[in-house]
Enzyme design. Sequence first.
Site, PDB file in Angstrom:
ATOM      1  N   THR A  40     -90.620 -55.437  -9.903  1.00 33.09           N
ATOM      2  CA  THR A  40     -89.939 -56.191  -9.260  1.00 33.09           C
ATOM      3  C   THR A  40     -89.249 -55.429  -7.968  1.00 33.09           C
ATOM      4  O   THR A  40     -89.084 -54.272  -8.292  1.00 33.09           O
ATOM      5  CB  THR A  40     -88.806 -56.855  -9.845  1.00 33.09           C
ATOM      6  OG1 THR A  40     -89.587 -57.657 -10.907  1.00 33.09           O
ATOM      7  CG2 THR A  40     -88.009 -57.823  -9.000  1.00 33.09           C
TER       8      THR A  40
ATOM      9  N   ARG B 212     -92.966 -69.475 -17.800  1.00 32.37           N
ATOM     10  CA  ARG B 212     -91.849 -68.323 -18.315  1.00 32.37           C
ATOM     11  C   ARG B 212     -91.290 -68.021 -16.788  1.00 32.37           C
ATOM     12  O   ARG B 212     -91.946 -67.631 -15.840  1.00 32.37           O
ATOM     13  CB  ARG B 212     -92.503 -67.168 -18.847  1.00 32.37           C
ATOM     14  CG  ARG B 212     -91.502 -65.879 -19.166  1.00 32.37           C
ATOM     15  CD  ARG B 212     -91.312 -65.154 -18.127  1.00 32.37           C
ATOM     16  NE  ARG B 212     -90.434 -63.856 -18.439  1.00 32.37           N
ATOM     17  CZ  ARG B 212     -90.244 -62.909 -17.619  1.00 32.37           C
ATOM     18  NH1 ARG B 212     -90.515 -62.837 -16.301  1.00 32.37           N
ATOM     19  NH2 ARG B 212     -89.371 -61.891 -18.012  1.00 32.37           N
ATOM     20  N   VAL B 213     -89.898 -68.138 -17.041  1.00 32.27           N
ATOM     21  CA  VAL B 213     -89.088 -67.496 -15.473  1.00 32.27           C
ATOM     22  C   VAL B 213     -88.193 -66.365 -16.059  1.00 32.27           C
ATOM     23  O   VAL B 213     -87.636 -66.379 -17.132  1.00 32.27           O
ATOM     24  CB  VAL B 213     -88.205 -68.427 -15.059  1.00 32.27           C
ATOM     25  CG1 VAL B 213     -87.281 -68.013 -13.968  1.00 32.27           C
ATOM     26  CG2 VAL B 213     -89.189 -69.580 -14.583  1.00 32.27           C
ATOM     27  N   GLY B 214     -88.345 -65.133 -15.342  1.00 30.38           N
ATOM     28  CA  GLY B 214     -87.459 -64.068 -15.756  1.00 30.38           C
ATOM     29  C   GLY B 214     -86.046 -64.113 -15.015  1.00 30.38           C
ATOM     30  O   GLY B 214     -85.483 -65.119 -14.604  1.00 30.38           O
ATOM     31  N   ASP B 215     -85.538 -62.866 -14.674  1.00 23.70           N
ATOM     32  CA  ASP B 215     -84.353 -62.677 -14.162  1.00 23.70           C
ATOM     33  C   ASP B 215     -84.280 -62.614 -12.671  1.00 23.70           C
ATOM     34  O   ASP B 215     -83.284 -63.193 -11.940  1.00 23.70           O
ATOM     35  CB  ASP B 215     -83.822 -61.523 -14.605  1.00 23.70           C
ATOM     36  CG  ASP B 215     -84.402 -60.247 -14.108  1.00 23.70           C
ATOM     37  OD1 ASP B 215     -85.707 -60.366 -14.290  1.00 23.70           O
ATOM     38  OD2 ASP B 215     -84.028 -59.188 -13.925  1.00 23.70           O
TER      39      ASP B 215
ATOM     40  N   THR C 171     -84.440 -54.683 -12.315  1.00 26.58           N
ATOM     41  CA  THR C 171     -85.774 -54.756 -12.583  1.00 26.58           C
ATOM     42  C   THR C 171     -85.857 -54.233 -14.200  1.00 26.58           C
ATOM     43  O   THR C 171     -85.030 -54.092 -14.645  1.00 26.58           O
ATOM     44  CB  THR C 171     -86.579 -53.647 -11.893  1.00 26.58           C
ATOM     45  OG1 THR C 171     -87.828 -53.796 -12.106  1.00 26.58           O
ATOM     46  CG2 THR C 171     -86.000 -52.442 -12.188  1.00 26.58           C
ATOM     47  N   GLY C 172     -87.001 -54.637 -14.731  1.00 25.86           N
ATOM     48  CA  GLY C 172     -87.252 -54.655 -15.946  1.00 25.86           C
ATOM     49  C   GLY C 172     -87.743 -55.869 -16.798  1.00 25.86           C
ATOM     50  O   GLY C 172     -87.918 -56.816 -16.230  1.00 25.86           O
TER      51      GLY C 172
ATOM     52  N   GLY D 172     -86.948 -59.151 -17.922  1.00 26.20           N
ATOM     53  CA  GLY D 172     -85.831 -60.064 -17.423  1.00 26.20           C
ATOM     54  C   GLY D 172     -85.054 -60.787 -18.353  1.00 26.20           C
ATOM     55  O   GLY D 172     -83.865 -61.162 -18.249  1.00 26.20           O
TER      56      GLY D 172
HETATM   57  C1  SD4 Z   1     -89.193 -60.326 -14.811  1.00 30.77           C
HETATM   58  N1  SD4 Z   1     -87.624 -58.557 -14.055  1.00 30.77           N
HETATM   59  O1  SD4 Z   1     -89.805 -61.097 -14.507  1.00 30.77           O
HETATM   60  C2  SD4 Z   1     -88.835 -59.202 -13.881  1.00 30.77           C
HETATM   61  C3  SD4 Z   1     -89.914 -58.064 -13.956  1.00 30.77           C
HETATM   62  C4  SD4 Z   1     -89.685 -56.854 -13.471  1.00 30.77           C
HETATM   63  O2  SD4 Z   1     -89.938 -54.585 -13.841  1.00 30.77           O
HETATM   64  O3  SD4 Z   1     -88.860 -56.385 -12.916  1.00 30.77           O
HETATM   65  N2  SD4 Z   1     -90.375 -55.651 -13.925  1.00 30.77           N
HETATM   66  O4  SD4 Z   1     -88.723 -60.281 -15.788  1.00 30.77           O
END
Ligand code: SD4
Length: 350
Positions: A210, A238-241, A261-262, A264
């Site tokens: 991200t 699906r929705v992330g952070d 990032t990562g 979510g």
């Molecule tokens: C998510 N945080 O959709 C985002 C993806 C992401 O490094 O940041 N990946 O969960």
Amino acid sequence: MQDRRHFLKAAALGAAALSLDGITSTPAHAAPYVKGGKAKPVVVSTWDFGRAANEAAWEVLKKGGRALDAVEAGVRIPEADPNNHTVGYSGYPDRDGRVTLDACIMDELGNCGSVAALEHVVHAISVARAVMEKTPHVMLVGDGALQFALANGFKKENLLTPESEKAWKEWLKKSEYKPIMNIENSSYGAGKETTFSPLTLPGNVYNHDTIGMVALDADGNLSGACTTSGMAYKMHGRVGDSPIIGAGLYVDNEVGAATSTGVGEEVIRVVGSFLVVELMRQGYSPENACKEAVTRIVKKNPARAKGLQVGFLAINKKGQHGAYCLQKGFNYAVLSEKENNVLIDGKHYF
Ligand code: SD4
């Protein structure tokens, strides 16, 4: 239905006051932008591809422009980059083959806008900004977000490139949803094929990443932006952070700003970016605030945390910055008068 059409039309015209369900509201951007004192601008963003984004943001900041404009301009770069498969155009699709984007933006006045599961529009961040400035709402999702974007002049495009489609079809053979740590830290941006190319390692791809960017402008004001195509091959819907204010991004102009990032789901569980900003309010340095947020994730479920990546990145009101992540491999890019778009490795928990 009548009200809804009226609303969309009014939004498209950028009307100053809209009536929804009897509530009259004034768009957020009507609030005055207060010019403050002198500050040294700085922009930080996640991962190595943050450097190109920082350059675009710096064009705004170096002229004394507003941090909000800088972060929007910055993250639009990876959104449009066909070689970046985790943000915007050419993002990896969900498991049904649909590219769905999540993004949010927040300014120094606490105004914010967000879109989730938005399809067919490259610059999700600009749609998020339009939600902030042209509607009485904070967040629009799915079809509603697309409808709003198209009513506001955004172009409808196919975001799934042949390369991303090929990677998805390879993934379908096993259909295994498996985020791989630190794939983000491959040689992306170096102009070479990465070891982790989706074409050579089906399934184990570059499947989360991200761009989160936070900036301080010359007036001493903070803003942030966060945009992503989310986890590759996620469930549809699906929705992330990343589009969630407080999780993927938070700005408090009294204190600082943070982004993440990562994976979510882990960030949402601790309301990560809000937590980082609140810790800075209590006196933590940006790095220590990020470290504490990462530690909370570990405490909730150490075994789970061991197998995934999350990184936080923050700046405070003085322009000091710091990051922390679960695993080795997360880095961020810093651009200021003193720091020439340097890439800094985040310290890590494991
Ligand atoms: C998510 N945080 O959709 C985002 C993806 C992401 O490094 O940041 N990946 O969960």
